[in-house]
Design a protein around this motif. Sequence first.
Motif, short mmCIF file in Angstrom:
data_model
loop_
_atom_site.label_atom_id
_atom_site.label_comp_id
_atom_site.label_asym_id
_atom_site.label_seq_id
_atom_site.Cartn_x
_atom_site.Cartn_y
_atom_site.Cartn_z
N ASN A 74 26.75 -74.32 54.29
CA ASN A 74 25.64 -73.87 55.15
C ASN A 74 24.29 -74.23 54.53
O ASN A 74 23.37 -74.68 55.22
CB ASN A 74 25.73 -72.37 55.39
N ARG A 115 32.81 -80.07 51.82
CA ARG A 115 33.51 -79.03 52.58
C ARG A 115 34.98 -78.90 52.15
O ARG A 115 35.69 -79.89 51.99
CB ARG A 115 33.45 -79.35 54.07
N ALA A 133 31.70 -71.99 52.00
CA ALA A 133 30.94 -71.88 53.26
C ALA A 133 29.45 -71.70 52.95
O ALA A 133 28.58 -72.25 53.66
CB ALA A 133 31.47 -70.71 54.09
N ARG A 142 23.69 -77.95 54.98
CA ARG A 142 23.29 -78.27 56.36
C ARG A 142 21.84 -77.85 56.61
O ARG A 142 21.07 -78.58 57.24
CB ARG A 142 24.22 -77.57 57.36
N ALA A 143 21.48 -76.67 56.10
CA ALA A 143 20.11 -76.18 56.30
C ALA A 143 19.10 -77.10 55.62
O ALA A 143 17.95 -77.22 56.06
CB ALA A 143 19.98 -74.75 55.74
#
Lengths: 417, 417
Positions: free
Chosen positions: B59, B75, B55, B62-63
């Motif tokens: 994250n 993922r 995770a 994505r950031a």
Amino acid sequence: MPDVAALPLIGASALRARAAARVLRTLPTDVKDGALAAMADALVERVDEILAANALDVNAARADGTPESTVDRLRLDAGRVAGVAEALRTLIALPDPVGDVVRGSRLPNGLELRQVRVPLGVVGIVYEARPNVTVDAAGLCLKSGNAALLRGSASAHRTNTVLVAVMTEALSKAGLPEGSIELLPADRASVGELLGARGFVDVVIPRGGGSLIQRVVNEAKVPVIETGEGNCHVYVDASADPATAEAVVLNSKTHRVSVCNSAETLLVHRDVPFLPRLLAALADAGVTLHGDEAARAAVDGVLPATDEDWATEYLSMDMAVRVVDDLPAALDHIARWSTGHTEAIVADSASAIAAFTAGVDSAAVMVNASTRFTDGGEFGFGAEIGISTQKLHARGPLGLPELTSTTYVVTGNGHVR
Amino acid sequence: MPDVAALPLIGASALRARAAARVLRTLPTDVKDGALAAMADALVERVDEILAANALDVNAARADGTPESTVDRLRLDAGRVAGVAEALRTLIALPDPVGDVVRGSRLPNGLELRQVRVPLGVVGIVYEARPNVTVDAAGLCLKSGNAALLRGSASAHRTNTVLVAVMTEALSKAGLPEGSIELLPADRASVGELLGARGFVDVVIPRGGGSLIQRVVNEAKVPVIETGEGNCHVYVDASADPATAEAVVLNSKTHRVSVCNSAETLLVHRDVPFLPRLLAALADAGVTLHGDEAARAAVDGVLPATDEDWATEYLSMDMAVRVVDDLPAALDHIARWSTGHTEAIVADSASAIAAFTAGVDSAAVMVNASTRFTDGGEFGFGAEIGISTQKLHARGPLGLPELTSTTYVVTGNGHVR
């Protein structure tokens, strides 16, 4: 697309070889065998031309002060030419690896899967001043369906030029394409071009000493098969028979000192009672010993060994000697210092033999046999282009199957996923 | 001797792996299989730790604005972790290649010659942001007796760290040596160290796109196996059945466009009467066509093709189309533009099929079957670490036997030359 303009010395040859390779891969065995016979005949018929060119090379080498041992390797006579022609004829009797089905099966969905041997394509060979290699390499490449880019020594260039001209003319009469055998210029820069010729050459095989291998490793952009460096070990176990140990150690060291499968270091278990006799036998045979403290205590006249001795491929009547506490210590020494060519064990203990065989990571392991047996001829391969000390593709003597790759041929009837 | 000081990022791992490899090569199959089962169990038991680390990676990606398709490959969820654990268990059922006798004979002098499969030793793998590769590669290396040096993507490093920690702990409980699986730092420089680590790593397998392959080709001082680039062709012969041609071409192009065994160029014999229908079917399936003049004359909406199109591995819903005068012209096109991965022929003429199969120099040739079948799973190998497009060592899907080398074991009773 690769750029042939970057290959001023070898580009034209490489293009011809690449075109020839597309034809050679499709030739049936009997056509290749006919060409080999024609090449052999032509070499014998035109021996005078070959010897005339060779005399020029030999005279030039002598005028340059080349050592006589090197001149001898360069020199041809009628008998040697007949010998290389005969070596070509022996290739005719060997099975053609091309087309062999390595594995095959019918898949659950009905697809027929076959893994088939195919030629590598264009094989580059870099070698020293032995004109016989020119003929051997050309023959091995032809039988295995490959085009050959031969880069021989400058000192043999006149000889090689005539040899390749004679063979090429014979090939041409047999209907084989030009470019099947190409002799490259002997300029130093031609090696660099060959090593960078991605898209034109499928593999380069260097045959030569450590400095050539090192250059290849540093410069090559094409796949290579490293050959030849042999820092070979003989380990004498506590269970060894004394007479067997003496025979194997002496033969491994002294049978022919200048070759890669001769032994350089002797490792002896500390419980071997006949160490003094073994070392004395080596000394009596003319071997200069370089030993650790235990070896020096066993007999007189043993020079002190350093790490340099463990690392050195002497290629001379010298041998390093180390007394080890046990078999794992011998394996540790070999793991640290070996070039991965050949190691031998002399032992009568089956468990020691099994541990040595499992623990040594080299191209060949000899059990109660001389290191000198690592050889394509001795292995029954009929011919070899070198002895690979690398792990990928081919390890040990390189025969005809090692000059091939494979293709998966998958046959369906409209199969989709 | 290689100098570990030149490897500040990977040296410690490489030394551990090298030591581990000496133990792994001697392990019996049941010990390795037990370790694989323990690794699979541990991954399932500790799924929460794995997902927590994953995770954080997801994250962060994505950031950073990473495309969602890339994030999806990165993922993990409980089902995917169970899937990679299950993949480890399937390795248990596969035959262990180590110890296989590839060939053996008694030589005329009585020497017993056996060529035996042995592990390569230390295998380096460079790959992108798919955490499943971390587990797959570790499992394949372990089953084949190799130590693994894993260099994954920085974006998956937290996930990979936990995956390797979980697997290593399981290995340790099973009695296997530390160093069997080593995760390398994800710094860019660690790839360079790996590619130069002669004496520490026996082969590096890059799994990735063209830029990674190019870097490996330019920098590698260690042996490499190139994988993955696939500019694949489908040739439709004049003898082709229309329905078979349509099924094979559509499946080859559209089944999954982002993979190396998808087709990029369609070559069609000029006498094929159903060219318009075939191109219309592709267009109806959403494929953008880039064609030569004849293709553009057959249907509307075909963009003009340039050499760039023949050279491109689109990995998208694009396809280049060329109408050829005959089968040799198709072979010429393929010889010029293919990356040597997979080419297919659709034909009913046995002579056309034979000429195509003999003339194409690629890892796989499909006859009346989709290019998508070039795959270790489809071939029944059970697992693969990549698809080799090189000719040396291994070509096509790389299964367990391709992760081995061989040693010649020669047994005598005091044999000398």
